[in-house]
Design an enzyme around this catalytic site. Sequence first.
Site, PDB file in Angstrom:
ATOM      1  N   GLU A 155      -2.694  23.030  -2.554  1.00 26.37           N
ATOM      2  CA  GLU A 155      -1.901  24.227  -2.816  1.00 26.37           C
ATOM      3  C   GLU A 155      -2.837  25.424  -2.667  1.00 26.37           C
ATOM      4  OE1 GLU A 155      -0.189  23.763  -6.719  1.00 26.37           O
ATOM      5  OE2 GLU A 155       0.007  25.916  -6.953  1.00 26.37           O
TER       6      GLU A 155
ATOM      7  N   ASP B  97      -0.349  34.304 -13.809  1.00 24.17           N
ATOM      8  CA  ASP B  97      -1.691  33.727 -13.848  1.00 24.17           C
ATOM      9  C   ASP B  97      -2.501  34.211 -15.037  1.00 24.17           C
ATOM     10  OD1 ASP B  97      -1.806  31.965 -11.595  1.00 24.17           O
ATOM     11  OD2 ASP B  97      -1.570  33.750 -10.347  1.00 24.17           O
TER      12      ASP B  97
END
Lengths: 264, 420
Positions: free
Chosen positions: A48, A59
């Site tokens: 990924e 994040d």
Amino acid sequence: MTTGKAFATTRAEGRAALVGYLPAGFPDVPGAIEALEVMVDCGCDVIEIGLPYSDPVMDGPTIQAAAQRALEGGVRTTDVLRTVEAVAATGTPTVVMTYWNPVERYGVERFATDLANAGGAGLITPDLTPDSAEEWIAAADARDLDKVFLVAPSSTDQRLRYTAEACRGFIYATAVMGVTGARASTSELAGPLVARTRAVTDLPIGVGLGVSNGDQAAEVASYADAVIVGSAFVRPLLDADDRASGLKALATLTEDLAAGVRRG
Amino acid sequence: MTTDKVDPGPDDAGRFGDFGGRFMPEALMAALDELTAAWQEAMADDAFTGEFHRMLHEYAGVPSALYDATKLSEHAGARILLKREDLNHTGAHKIRNVLGQALLTKRMGKTRMIAETGAGQHGVATATAAAYLGLECTVYMGEVDTERQALNVARMQLLGAEVIPVSSGSRTLKDAINEAIRDWVASVDHTAYCFGTAAGPHPFPAMVRDFCRGIGDEARAQCLELTGALPDAIAACVGGGSNAIGLFTAFLDDPDVAIYGFEAGGDGVETERHAATIWAGEVGVLHGARTYVLQDEDGQTVESHSISAGLDYPGVGPQHAHLAQTGRATYLPITDSAAMEALALLARTEGIIPAIESAHAIAGALDLAKERHGQTLLVNLSGRGDKDMGTAIDWFGLGQADADGTPEPASDEQIAEGAK
């Protein structure tokens, strides 16, 4: 190449897949490619590749720091596609994880075409749900690309079904209510979420957010089809004094996690 | 004049034409649905709206006056009416939004509010509403802003809020929003996100608009009472756009009323240092909505610049994007220096020191007056300027005991410093 190929293999082997994440351009474009190749060599089944973005709301600090460094280094969307091409050439299915605006800016059709031409398997879209994804779904379907949307512990059963119906490849189950980042213990929310998702789909279910070692990977692998690891792969590269020791630590970690998914 | 009502939007998906919507992590979708339902139910409940209006009236000093600024008008050559939101509790229109959201938070049974803030005005307003209604409060503020707005940090702390400096990204407002969203993903079961402007994912643009629309509803009635007619044009400054949409909403169905939004032109829209998102930005997705965004070729958000922290944001509310696209409203940039000149002029002519944000609207109205001689221009004076005295001291070289008090043009150095 779709992620379906990797899941066919891991299912045949009776184990979960290891999905490994790194942002493109971190520590620089060739450095990220080199690191991703180490992850492939040491046992990741799916790769990924993160597209670094200025406003990454899902994040935590580790991936933010890596993405910021990549952006400061001047990484471009075309560099991300170049990274996909290099990694996909290893034969390992490679998806891109991206916030939506960079794709829209590049052009959804153009991005889908260039991703497919680079050998990319599809997209994971953390801030795009099927509700707003009409254009992407059409572009992906026209090119046989995987569409990986996220489900969360807060998703209603109705939304689980709705999201699963829009996915191709696998479903990304976020195991915690929170942002990316390694955690000391895996979440008790993950198991019930996977069970609820299983009830509405036959697609493989990957669990992400928080896994950082082989034992946690084994635990998650006992109920999920894929263990998705991000921040833990970024950490050794952020911490290392030099590139060689960073790659060595990355190799050790990947082997530990790969062994973990085989114990689960 | 036609009497056709235009549906102001949004549709069920939160879209205003091509703009708006909900580009958000799945983890927040249930919360956004819950919020949408709770807000719509509350707005249909007389007990809620009655309590909201009671608080606005008894606590926040609303309705604010509509002031006939005769001396400024004489100077401008048009009749300028000022909607005095600067006289509200906490010094700006923002108290309307936060009281609405805080009351809704209580109604939903949540115990904590989080907020982002740039200069600190929305943070102070949120901390105020949280103190008033007995909610816990955490405010995210870019590290750069906590340093340049230490007084507002102190105000929030005194009001009982926790202020968390944000050191990621550009360490300013947009990063504070990112961090607040990250908090919300992890705390959504007991926490409400008190968003500071009419932007973000559905339902925030519509909800914030509806909590702020009293500005225009009051001003429209006050103008009719004062002048016997509607204004020829209305004007407000636009950063995210809450005060502007709060003013505009009441006039959308009045086709003879021209609507103007004034964006922060910074050093000038021909430079890269501005925050004129509609004027110079391109369509993209930021903070949960499709709208105009200041962005580079790859869709990375570009840092905005304005002397006014409240307008220093690289996005804009989606309804403004829609009103610009349909031509119902016109959006124009005002430079830092034009805004500061208007600030000084209003201080000298009327004895009112406006917020630098609001000074952009005054400057815009002065420009409009040149082509609308003798017409009535209604301007939202969205906030007061106490918070901006540090910037004014630097810009005009004020504060020395022997100064004769005449504002002097800023030096190039001051302009560079002030625009940071």
